[in-house]
Scaffold this active site. Structure first.
Site, short mmCIF file in Angstrom:
data_model
loop_
_atom_site.label_atom_id
_atom_site.label_comp_id
_atom_site.label_asym_id
_atom_site.label_seq_id
_atom_site.Cartn_x
_atom_site.Cartn_y
_atom_site.Cartn_z
N LYS A 22 -50.49 -9.60 -0.65
CA LYS A 22 -51.41 -8.53 -1.08
C LYS A 22 -51.97 -8.83 -2.46
CE LYS A 22 -49.63 -4.69 -3.08
NZ LYS A 22 -50.15 -4.31 -4.42
N ASN A 23 -51.08 -9.19 -3.39
CA ASN A 23 -51.53 -9.34 -4.77
C ASN A 23 -52.31 -10.62 -5.02
OD1 ASN A 23 -50.47 -6.88 -5.28
ND2 ASN A 23 -48.65 -7.60 -6.37
N ARG A 91 -55.59 0.88 -8.48
CA ARG A 91 -55.57 0.16 -9.75
C ARG A 91 -56.00 -1.30 -9.62
NH1 ARG A 91 -53.86 0.05 -14.99
NH2 ARG A 91 -53.89 -2.19 -14.79
N CYS A 115 -50.03 5.19 -13.71
CA CYS A 115 -49.47 5.50 -12.40
C CYS A 115 -47.99 5.73 -12.57
CB CYS A 115 -49.81 4.44 -11.37
SG CYS A 115 -48.96 2.91 -11.65
N ARG A 120 -49.86 1.49 -17.69
CA ARG A 120 -50.77 0.50 -17.14
C ARG A 120 -52.14 0.43 -17.85
NH1 ARG A 120 -49.87 -0.48 -10.94
NH2 ARG A 120 -50.11 -2.58 -11.71
N PRO A 121 -52.12 0.07 -19.12
CA PRO A 121 -53.39 -0.05 -19.85
C PRO A 121 -54.19 -1.28 -19.40
CG PRO A 121 -51.55 -0.82 -21.19
CD PRO A 121 -50.96 -0.30 -19.92
N ILE A 122 -55.46 -1.36 -19.82
CA ILE A 122 -56.27 -2.54 -19.50
C ILE A 122 -56.88 -3.16 -20.77
CG2 ILE A 122 -56.84 -1.98 -17.10
CD1 ILE A 122 -59.62 -1.10 -18.38
N LEU A 124 -55.99 -5.57 -22.54
CA LEU A 124 -56.05 -7.04 -22.58
C LEU A 124 -57.21 -7.58 -21.74
CD1 LEU A 124 -52.20 -7.69 -22.27
CD2 LEU A 124 -53.59 -7.90 -24.34
N ASP A 306 -41.49 -6.48 -9.12
CA ASP A 306 -41.77 -5.94 -7.79
C ASP A 306 -40.59 -6.07 -6.81
OD1 ASP A 306 -44.28 -5.23 -8.63
OD2 ASP A 306 -45.31 -6.94 -7.73
N ILE A 328 -40.94 -5.04 -17.60
CA ILE A 328 -42.40 -5.11 -17.41
C ILE A 328 -43.04 -3.72 -17.43
CG2 ILE A 328 -44.27 -6.01 -15.93
CD1 ILE A 328 -42.44 -8.24 -17.00
N ARG A 398 -49.48 0.66 1.82
CA ARG A 398 -50.40 0.01 0.89
C ARG A 398 -50.09 -1.47 0.78
NH1 ARG A 398 -49.41 1.69 -4.51
NH2 ARG A 398 -50.54 -0.24 -4.74
N1 EPU Z 1 -50.48 -4.63 -19.86
C1 EPU Z 1 -51.03 -4.28 -21.08
N2 EPU Z 1 -52.38 -4.36 -21.22
C2 EPU Z 1 -53.20 -4.78 -20.22
C3 EPU Z 1 -52.63 -5.15 -18.97
C4 EPU Z 1 -51.26 -5.06 -18.84
O1 EPU Z 1 -50.33 -3.90 -22.01
O2 EPU Z 1 -54.42 -4.84 -20.42
C5 EPU Z 1 -49.03 -4.56 -19.69
C6 EPU Z 1 -48.63 -3.61 -18.55
O3 EPU Z 1 -48.55 -2.28 -18.98
C7 EPU Z 1 -47.29 -4.19 -18.16
C8 EPU Z 1 -47.47 -5.69 -18.36
O4 EPU Z 1 -48.58 -5.82 -19.25
O5 EPU Z 1 -46.31 -3.74 -19.07
C9 EPU Z 1 -47.75 -6.49 -17.10
O6 EPU Z 1 -48.78 -5.90 -16.35
P1 EPU Z 1 -49.81 -6.74 -15.50
O7 EPU Z 1 -51.16 -6.61 -16.11
O8 EPU Z 1 -49.29 -8.13 -15.31
O9 EPU Z 1 -49.81 -5.95 -14.12
P2 EPU Z 1 -51.03 -5.89 -13.11
O10 EPU Z 1 -51.75 -7.16 -13.18
O11 EPU Z 1 -51.78 -4.64 -13.32
C10 EPU Z 1 -49.87 -6.94 -11.03
C11 EPU Z 1 -49.48 -6.49 -9.66
C12 EPU Z 1 -48.30 -5.53 -9.74
C13 EPU Z 1 -47.15 -6.25 -10.44
C14 EPU Z 1 -47.59 -6.74 -11.82
C15 EPU Z 1 -46.54 -7.52 -12.57
C16 EPU Z 1 -51.55 -6.55 -8.40
C17 EPU Z 1 -52.58 -5.81 -7.65
N3 EPU Z 1 -50.60 -5.83 -9.00
O12 EPU Z 1 -50.29 -5.77 -11.73
O13 EPU Z 1 -47.92 -5.25 -8.40
O14 EPU Z 1 -46.06 -5.38 -10.58
O15 EPU Z 1 -48.77 -7.58 -11.67
O16 EPU Z 1 -46.13 -8.62 -11.83
O17 EPU Z 1 -51.55 -7.77 -8.41
C18 EPU Z 1 -47.01 -4.01 -6.64
O18 EPU Z 1 -47.46 -4.87 -5.86
O19 EPU Z 1 -46.20 -3.13 -6.27
C19 EPU Z 1 -47.43 -4.03 -8.03
C20 EPU Z 1 -47.31 -2.97 -8.84
#
Ligand code: EPU
Length: 420
Positions: A22-23, A91, A115, A120-122, A124, A306, A328, A398
């Site tokens: 999925k990811n 997301r 969530c 889950r900020p963005i 970065l 995960d 994480i 999902r």
């Molecule tokens: N973070 C920031 N700023 C950002 C982005 C992330 O501080 O701009 C922090 C997050 O809050 C977290 C850490 O960085 O503490 C890692 O988050 P990451 O960005 O890697 O997560 P993601 O890319 O949003 C993906 C997967 C998640 C999985 C995480 C970590 C997808 C669609 N989602 O999320 O999958 O847990 O990487 O491996 O690829 C799931 O499948 O159940 C799931 C939640």
């Protein structure tokens, strides 16, 4: 809302075939927006999240066909703004931003909320786009990114909890069509990022260093259509491995990749669950009694967040004290109170869960709170005596393709109860 009714206590036996990741599929689907030529993506899991991404691609103007795991996308002409509610609800859809910015130099998407597993900020993602020359404005719930010119740059993408998976994917996709060379330091090393880069390179991108913390992207003028097969889902694979251990069964896993799961296999071994290679398959069974272990979630190649919840269900069955530390996501312990309903003895201390394992689990009605928490409750229900009803399994739908069907083939007594 549908639920699962599980009659526990049956060891799982037989073969299971792993679906596409999925990811990995979600950002690859978004990447098809980078070209006006058709793309074919195989082994796309049929899940509510991938169906949702199909809707988003269509809403942007792409023609999409999704049949028997094969997705054909033709994004001949697209627009740069996505429907507010479509993006807000999933997301993962934030990863359309990089492709839109790369191709159109413009992207407008709704700000994703937090969530249940954390804030889950963005920041970065946005920092990366700005480093490439985009101007970002946040207004009326939307993020507006525009760039007269996207230019390669060196940027550091590490955050509070280390690298970001979708942030790396997003910046890589925008940079693929930028002028000049982009170097991402502290890039995510997850196999899903590597899979995306392989697809982008098949489309004509020039990306090197993926799988390491330094990724170099040399921008190209145009990308073309390509064909790709998505990697197997390592989290689904791990979930079935844990289920085999928890039920004291023996499962042959077909189509999974052991090389993506070294940390999980290592911890399972320590806990008394063996994973042996048998040709292209893996055989998972208990190698003795279950033992307590300590687990810390980390970015790849560490133990994946995960799989944290599922591992907790297994460790609730191992006599002794195990400690799981979540590094994480700050509040990814929603399953703890539900596991307690089945008789698990778990205490939360800051980022750690202390599991006093070995107490017998007995079935109860429980509520799924997120995707992986749901998987943990299903595993606990399979191992518990009596009946467990897991409510709100739309979370599970999902991210797990036909989990109930696959488990039934392994001998589990599990039924989907559809709400009329
Ligand atoms: N973070 C920031 N700023 C950002 C982005 C992330 O501080 O701009 C922090 C997050 O809050 C977290 C850490 O960085 O503490 C890692 O988050 P990451 O960005 O890697 O997560 P993601 O890319 O949003 C993906 C997967 C998640 C999985 C995480 C970590 C997808 C669609 N989602 O999320 O999958 O847990 O990487 O491996 O690829 C799931 O499948 O159940 C799931 C939640």
């Amino acid at each position: 809302m549908d639920s699962f009714l599980i009659k526990g206590g049956v060891p799982l036996h037989g073969e299971v075939t792993i679906s596409g990741s999925k990811n990995a599929a979600l950002p690859i689907m978004a990447a098809t927006l980078l070209t006006d030529e058709p793309c074919i993506v195989r082994r796309v899991p049929d899940l509510s999240d991938t169906r949702f991404m199909v809707k988003i691609l269509e809403s942007l103007g792409a023609t999409v066909k999704f049949e028997n795991g094969t997705l054909t996308v033709h994004a001949k002409k697209i627009k740069g703004y996505a429907d507010y509610d479509l993006v807000r609800k999933m997301r993962g859809s934030i990863c359309i931003m990089g492709p839109l910015l790369g191709r159109l130099r413009q992207a407008r998407v709704s700000l994703p909320g937090g969530c249940i597993i954390g804030a889950r900020p963005i920041n970065l993602h946005l920092k990366g786009f700005e480093a490439l020359g985009a101007k970002i404005k946040i207004e009326s719930g939307y993020i507006d990114a525009t760039a007269k010119k996207l230019a390669g740059n060196s940027l550091f993408l590490g955050g509070r909890a280390g690298p970001t998976v979708l942030g790396t994917a997003n910046v890589m996709m925008a940079a693929a069509l930028a002028d000049g060379v982009t170097i991402i330091e502290s890039a995510a090393c997850e196999p899903e990022v590597v899979d995306l880069a392989n697809f982008l390179n098949a489309m004509g991108a020039n990306i090197a260093g993926v799988g390491s913390p330094t990724i170099t992207i040399t921008g190209v003028k145009k990308l073309h259509g390509a064909e790709h097969e998505v990697i197997p889902d390592r989290i689904e694979t791990a979930t079935f491995m844990v289920a085999a251990g928890a039920t004291n069964g023996e499962i042959t896993i077909k189509g999974g990749r052991a090389d993506h799961l070294r940390a999980v296999i290592d911890k399972l071994k320590e806990a008394g669950v063996s994973v042996e290679r048998s040709g292209a398959n893996m055989i998972v069974r208990r190698s003795g009694t279950l033992k307590p272990v300590d687990v810390t979630t980390l970015p790849y190649s560490g133990f994946p967040t995960d799989v944290q919840a599922q591992m907790m269900s297994l460790l609730a069955l191992a006599k002794g004290i195990s400690i799981i530390t979540e590094r994480i996501f700050e509040s990814r312990f929603m399953h703890v109170s539900e596991l307690a309903r089945l008789g698990a003895d778990i205490e939360i201390e800051g980022p750690s869960a202390i599991i006093k394992g070995g107490k017998p689990l007995s079935g109860a009605p429980v509520m799924a709170s997120d995707l992986r928490a749901s998987a943990a409750l299903v595993i606990a229900g399979l191992a518990a005596k009596g009946s467990t009803q897991v409510n709100r399994i739309y979370h599970l739908d999902r991210g797990y393709e036909q989990m109930d069907v696959k488990l039934r083939k392994l001998g589990a007594r599990i039924q989907r109860v559809e709400e009329k």
